[in-house]
Structure formats: C-alpha cells, structure tokens
Design a protein around this motif. Sequence first.
Motif, PDB file in Angstrom:
ATOM      1  N   ILE A  64      32.465  31.649  43.973  1.00 47.62           N
ATOM      2  CA  ILE A  64      32.161  32.041  42.593  1.00 47.62           C
ATOM      3  C   ILE A  64      30.737  31.702  42.200  1.00 47.62           C
ATOM      4  O   ILE A  64      30.333  30.573  42.455  1.00 47.62           O
ATOM      5  CB  ILE A  64      33.156  31.343  41.614  1.00 47.62           C
ATOM      6  N   ASN A 147      42.306  42.193  33.884  1.00 54.04           N
ATOM      7  CA  ASN A 147      41.123  41.328  33.755  1.00 54.04           C
ATOM      8  C   ASN A 147      40.789  41.138  32.287  1.00 54.04           C
ATOM      9  O   ASN A 147      41.015  42.049  31.473  1.00 54.04           O
ATOM     10  CB  ASN A 147      39.924  41.940  34.482  1.00 54.04           C
ATOM     11  N   THR A 149      37.990  41.184  30.890  1.00 53.64           N
ATOM     12  CA  THR A 149      37.134  42.320  30.570  1.00 53.64           C
ATOM     13  C   THR A 149      37.739  43.530  31.280  1.00 53.64           C
ATOM     14  O   THR A 149      37.556  43.716  32.479  1.00 53.64           O
ATOM     15  CB  THR A 149      35.704  42.061  31.083  1.00 53.64           C
ATOM     16  N   ARG A 152      35.882  45.933  33.698  1.00 53.66           N
ATOM     17  CA  ARG A 152      35.592  45.454  35.054  1.00 53.66           C
ATOM     18  C   ARG A 152      36.791  45.705  35.977  1.00 53.66           C
ATOM     19  O   ARG A 152      36.626  46.012  37.145  1.00 53.66           O
ATOM     20  CB  ARG A 152      35.286  43.953  34.994  1.00 53.66           C
TER      21      ARG A 152
HETATM   22  P1  ATR Z   1      34.675  35.589  42.298  1.00 52.73           P
HETATM   23  O1  ATR Z   1      33.644  36.472  42.908  1.00 52.73           O
HETATM   24  O2  ATR Z   1      34.878  34.314  43.067  1.00 52.73           O
HETATM   25  O3  ATR Z   1      35.980  36.303  42.074  1.00 52.73           O
HETATM   26  P2  ATR Z   1      33.629  36.056  39.618  1.00 52.73           P
HETATM   27  O4  ATR Z   1      33.076  37.363  40.041  1.00 52.73           O
HETATM   28  O5  ATR Z   1      32.777  35.166  38.786  1.00 52.73           O
HETATM   29  O6  ATR Z   1      34.061  35.164  40.879  1.00 52.73           O
HETATM   30  O7  ATR Z   1      35.016  36.334  38.879  1.00 52.73           O
HETATM   31  C1  ATR Z   1      35.592  35.396  38.050  1.00 52.73           C
HETATM   32  C2  ATR Z   1      36.829  36.022  37.394  1.00 52.73           C
HETATM   33  O8  ATR Z   1      37.425  35.050  36.529  1.00 52.73           O
HETATM   34  C3  ATR Z   1      36.521  37.239  36.526  1.00 52.73           C
HETATM   35  O9  ATR Z   1      37.605  38.157  36.644  1.00 52.73           O
HETATM   36  C4  ATR Z   1      36.476  36.639  35.125  1.00 52.73           C
HETATM   37  O10 ATR Z   1      36.766  37.536  34.075  1.00 52.73           O
HETATM   38  P3  ATR Z   1      35.601  38.462  33.389  1.00 52.73           P
HETATM   39  O11 ATR Z   1      35.342  39.591  34.344  1.00 52.73           O
HETATM   40  O12 ATR Z   1      36.176  38.884  32.108  1.00 52.73           O
HETATM   41  O13 ATR Z   1      34.402  37.542  33.241  1.00 52.73           O
HETATM   42  C5  ATR Z   1      37.573  35.614  35.237  1.00 52.73           C
HETATM   43  N1  ATR Z   1      37.490  34.559  34.221  1.00 52.73           N
HETATM   44  C6  ATR Z   1      36.607  33.543  34.175  1.00 52.73           C
HETATM   45  N2  ATR Z   1      36.844  32.758  33.089  1.00 52.73           N
HETATM   46  C7  ATR Z   1      37.930  33.302  32.461  1.00 52.73           C
HETATM   47  C8  ATR Z   1      38.677  32.961  31.288  1.00 52.73           C
HETATM   48  N3  ATR Z   1      38.365  31.906  30.561  1.00 52.73           N
HETATM   49  N4  ATR Z   1      39.729  33.768  30.954  1.00 52.73           N
HETATM   50  C9  ATR Z   1      40.058  34.832  31.695  1.00 52.73           C
HETATM   51  N5  ATR Z   1      39.388  35.206  32.814  1.00 52.73           N
HETATM   52  C10 ATR Z   1      38.344  34.456  33.188  1.00 52.73           C
END
Ligand code: ATR
Length: 236
Positions: A64, A147, A149, A152
């Motif tokens: 991440i 997700n 968002t 995405r």
């Molecule tokens: P990786 O490549 O390891 O999967 P990333 O691309 O940073 O890491 O993805 C993190 C995921 O966690 C994303 O789906 C993110 O959601 P967003 O696309 O909306 O940012 C999700 N995520 C992180 N914090 C979150 C939270 N507090 N609630 C819900 N989803 C969260």
Amino acid sequence: MKRLAVLGHPVAHSRSPAMQNAALAELGLGGEWIYEAIDVAPGRFAQQVRQMAAEGFVGANVTIPHKEAALELADAPSHDALAIGAANTLSFTGGEIAAHNTDAGGLLNALPESPRGQRALVLGAGGAARAAIWALARSGAVVSVWNRTLDRARTAYQQIGGSVQLGGGPVESPRQEDYGIVVNTTSVGLEGEDPFKQLPLDPDGFGDQVVVDLVYGAEPTRLLAAARQAGATVVD
Ligand code: ATR
C-alpha cells in the motif's frame, strides 16, 4: 550484501522483513542477503525504485499504496500483472525492472477450497483488490466489487473485465449474506479503524461463509474475530 526491501507508506506494520530475513537465514543466505522495510511517500516512488535498481538492489516487494505505480514503471511486466493492473514484486536485472503479481496466487492458495461457482464480494479497488478480483474470476467465481469511492470500483471492474469474465458488478450496498466469499482488501483495520463503521458489513451478518482479511496484525483483526464468532471460516 545483496539487498531486498518492501516499499510502502505506511510500512512500519509490515512483517515482510521478519518473514523474509527468517527465510534467508533458513536457506543459509543470512550473511549475504538482507531485507529491509523502506517507507516511500507516493510522490517519490518511481524515483526511489529507479535509484534502488541503479544502486544494486536485487528486488523489492511493494505494498500500500504503490502497487499500481509499480506496474506503471516496469520495463518488463508479467502477463498476470498486466491483466491485473498492479504489481507487488519487482526484480532488477541489468538495470531492467521486471514486475510480477503474487497477490493473485497467494489469495487462491490461502482459500480453503476452490471458489468456482461461488459468489464473491471484494471490498476495495486498489492494487490488492484488483489481484483478488482477477484471481477469483479466473477461478470461476462470480465477483462483485464494493469500494468507498464507487467510481474506482467501476474502473477496476471495467479494466479487469476486459480480460476475464467477472459476472457480478460494482455494488453500492452489498448484502454480505449473499456471498460465499468476502475478501477485505482495503486498509481498514490496519490502524485500528472499526471495520463495521467503514465497510458495508455487520458483525452479526456473517454465516457459513469464507471471510478473508488482507490486513494483518498480531491478533485476529476485528473483522475476522466477528466473522469467526458468527461461524464463518476465516483466512488471515
Ligand atoms: P493497495 O494497492 O495495497 O490495494 P490502495 O490502492 O491504497 O492500496 O487501496 C486502498 C483501499 O483501501 C482503497 O480501496 C481505499 O478506498 P478508496 O479507493 O475509496 O480510497 C480503501 N480504504 C482506505 N481507507 C478506507 C476507509 N477508511 N474506508 C473504506 N475504504 C478505505
């Protein structure tokens, strides 16, 4: 020394140095090889990787939030990494950066049985999610994606759906009991967040399901503790 590293942001939680240095020691390579954790802010990722390749690092794991950027900067991406749209493993040979994805096979290996014919819900749309979506779909599951968002999730779904039949769809309000497999690929729980506030899951809503959490910690995560309590098979 032959140098290896895991790159992430944050990365202090990573067990990779402990696991990989133990593996190197077990193989009798401990005196020659070393594996460290390096925290890299997103804006500096490509520069950091190129510098490591030039400095003689042998390779790096990527976590991440850099898995998509890792694929983008690769000179030689593997077929699977390209289809997934993310890479978690880089190797440097003669200045060339190769990229692989071991998340997909890792998830399938960790499941208690084949996901063929199961409905699967993947939470998240980052690099780890893409690998999970692709791996589950390739193995014959019907895959839905939620997700925070939603856009995405739609993008990940469309891109991966170009190379494999996904069957499900991006979902805004999934019913967790509809899925035989639930996989959390988000970072929720990594820093103690309450998964039942941040994710579309209810602690009492689990049943005879497989629940996978890619977040790891010293204890079972809150998500897995609740799922196990409700009778689900959990995979940490
Ligand atoms: P990786 O490549 O390891 O999967 P990333 O691309 O940073 O890491 O993805 C993190 C995921 O966690 C994303 O789906 C993110 O959601 P967003 O696309 O909306 O940012 C999700 N995520 C992180 N914090 C979150 C939270 N507090 N609630 C819900 N989803 C969260």
